[in-house]
Write a protein that holds these residues in place. Structure first.
Motif, PDB file in Angstrom:
ATOM      1  N   VAL A  12       0.850  -1.181   0.000  1.00 44.42           N
ATOM      2  CA  VAL A  12       0.000   0.000   0.000  1.00 44.42           C
ATOM      3  C   VAL A  12       0.890   1.236   0.000  1.00 44.42           C
ATOM      4  N   THR A  13       0.493   2.231  -0.769  1.00 48.73           N
ATOM      5  CA  THR A  13       1.260   3.461  -0.885  1.00 48.73           C
ATOM      6  C   THR A  13       0.323   4.663  -0.955  1.00 48.73           C
ATOM      7  N   PRO A  14       0.744   5.801  -0.388  1.00 47.30           N
ATOM      8  CA  PRO A  14      -0.074   7.000  -0.553  1.00 47.30           C
ATOM      9  C   PRO A  14       0.057   7.581  -1.960  1.00 47.30           C
ATOM     10  N   SER A  15       1.113   7.182  -2.709  1.00 46.90           N
ATOM     11  CA  SER A  15       1.332   7.708  -4.054  1.00 46.90           C
ATOM     12  C   SER A  15       2.047   6.684  -4.936  1.00 46.90           C
ATOM     13  N   ILE A  16       1.343   6.164  -5.920  1.00 43.54           N
ATOM     14  CA  ILE A  16       1.969   5.227  -6.856  1.00 43.54           C
ATOM     15  C   ILE A  16       3.095   5.915  -7.611  1.00 43.54           C
ATOM     16  N   VAL A  17       2.886   7.158  -8.009  1.00 43.56           N
ATOM     17  CA  VAL A  17       3.915   7.893  -8.767  1.00 43.56           C
ATOM     18  C   VAL A  17       5.216   7.954  -7.968  1.00 43.56           C
ATOM     19  N   GLU A  80      -4.047   5.209   7.255  1.00 41.09           N
ATOM     20  CA  GLU A  80      -4.186   6.005   8.471  1.00 41.09           C
ATOM     21  C   GLU A  80      -3.248   5.472   9.555  1.00 41.09           C
ATOM     22  N   LYS A  81      -3.135   4.139   9.645  1.00 44.97           N
ATOM     23  CA  LYS A  81      -2.262   3.522  10.643  1.00 44.97           C
ATOM     24  C   LYS A  81      -0.806   3.513  10.205  1.00 44.97           C
ATOM     25  N   ASN A  82      -0.575   3.513   8.887  1.00 45.24           N
ATOM     26  CA  ASN A  82       0.781   3.441   8.311  1.00 45.24           C
ATOM     27  C   ASN A  82       0.905   4.525   7.245  1.00 45.24           C
ATOM     28  N   PRO A  83       1.107   5.786   7.637  1.00 48.88           N
ATOM     29  CA  PRO A  83       1.081   6.900   6.683  1.00 48.88           C
ATOM     30  C   PRO A  83       2.075   6.773   5.528  1.00 48.88           C
ATOM     31  N   LEU A  84       3.165   6.059   5.729  1.00 51.11           N
ATOM     32  CA  LEU A  84       4.135   5.876   4.651  1.00 51.11           C
ATOM     33  C   LEU A  84       3.769   4.696   3.744  1.00 51.11           C
ATOM     34  N   GLY A  85       2.753   3.935   4.143  1.00 58.40           N
ATOM     35  CA  GLY A  85       2.379   2.729   3.411  1.00 58.40           C
ATOM     36  C   GLY A  85       3.110   1.536   3.980  1.00 58.40           C
ATOM     37  N   GLY A  86       3.157   0.449   3.225  1.00 59.67           N
ATOM     38  CA  GLY A  86       3.872  -0.735   3.674  1.00 59.67           C
ATOM     39  C   GLY A  86       3.283  -2.008   3.106  1.00 59.67           C
ATOM     40  N   GLN A  87       3.914  -3.122   3.463  1.00 64.40           N
ATOM     41  CA  GLN A  87       3.461  -4.419   2.959  1.00 64.40           C
ATOM     42  C   GLN A  87       2.045  -4.692   3.440  1.00 64.40           C
TER      43      GLN A  87
END
Length: 148
Positions: A12-17, A80-87
């Motif tokens: 999961v990512t806040p921005s694919i770009v 929301e729990k992982n603002p940077l995204g992650g696995q």
């Protein structure tokens, strides 16, 4: 049922770009798909190809970058729990999705929702992390032909 290869790892990512740029600049990735929307799942998706054991790009396990399409997206709370995204999940291939679903149900594993069409255009379902050693697990039918 026979477990197939690891198809992809969902991230999961806040921005694919920004994530594609990271994989290119930091990890040396050379091949990605064009991002596309999956409105039925509330996400935008892009795949980063990794090489196989022989160095051939596009034949190895993929990284699936997943960005929410809005606040109603099922992965919005994850961010929301992982603002940077992650696995987020791992995805394994199986030859027959109905047989696999029956196999896991027979073991008492909790399946999250109905079997549906995933980002590769093949049937998928998810298994509850509590039944899979803490890891959300996607099961997908092996793509036919050129599908990865």
């Amino acid at each position: 049922m026979k477990l197939g290869r690891l198809n992809h790892i969902g991230v999961v990512t806040p921005s694919i770009v920004e994530s594609v740029a990271h994989y290119r600049e930091t990890m040396g990735a050379t091949a990605t798909t064009e991002p596309f929307d999956l409105p039925a799942q509330g996400v935008k998706v892009c795949f980063v190809d990794t090489p196989d054991a022989h160095g051939e790009v596009g034949k190895g396990t993929q990284i699936e970058l997943i960005e929410p399409l809005g606040e109603d997206s099922p992965i919005h709370k994850f961010l929301e729990k992982n603002p940077l995204g992650g696995q987020h999940h791992v995805c394994f291939e199986v030859e027959d999705i109905a047989e696999a679903r029956s196999w896991f149900e027979g073991q008492g594993k909790r399946i999250l929702g109905p079997t549906r069409t995933g980002a590769h255009g093949t049937p998928i379902f998810f298994l509850h992390p509590k039944d899979m050693m803490g890891q959300l697990t996607e099961i997908m039918e092996t793509p036919r032909g050129d599908g990865h």
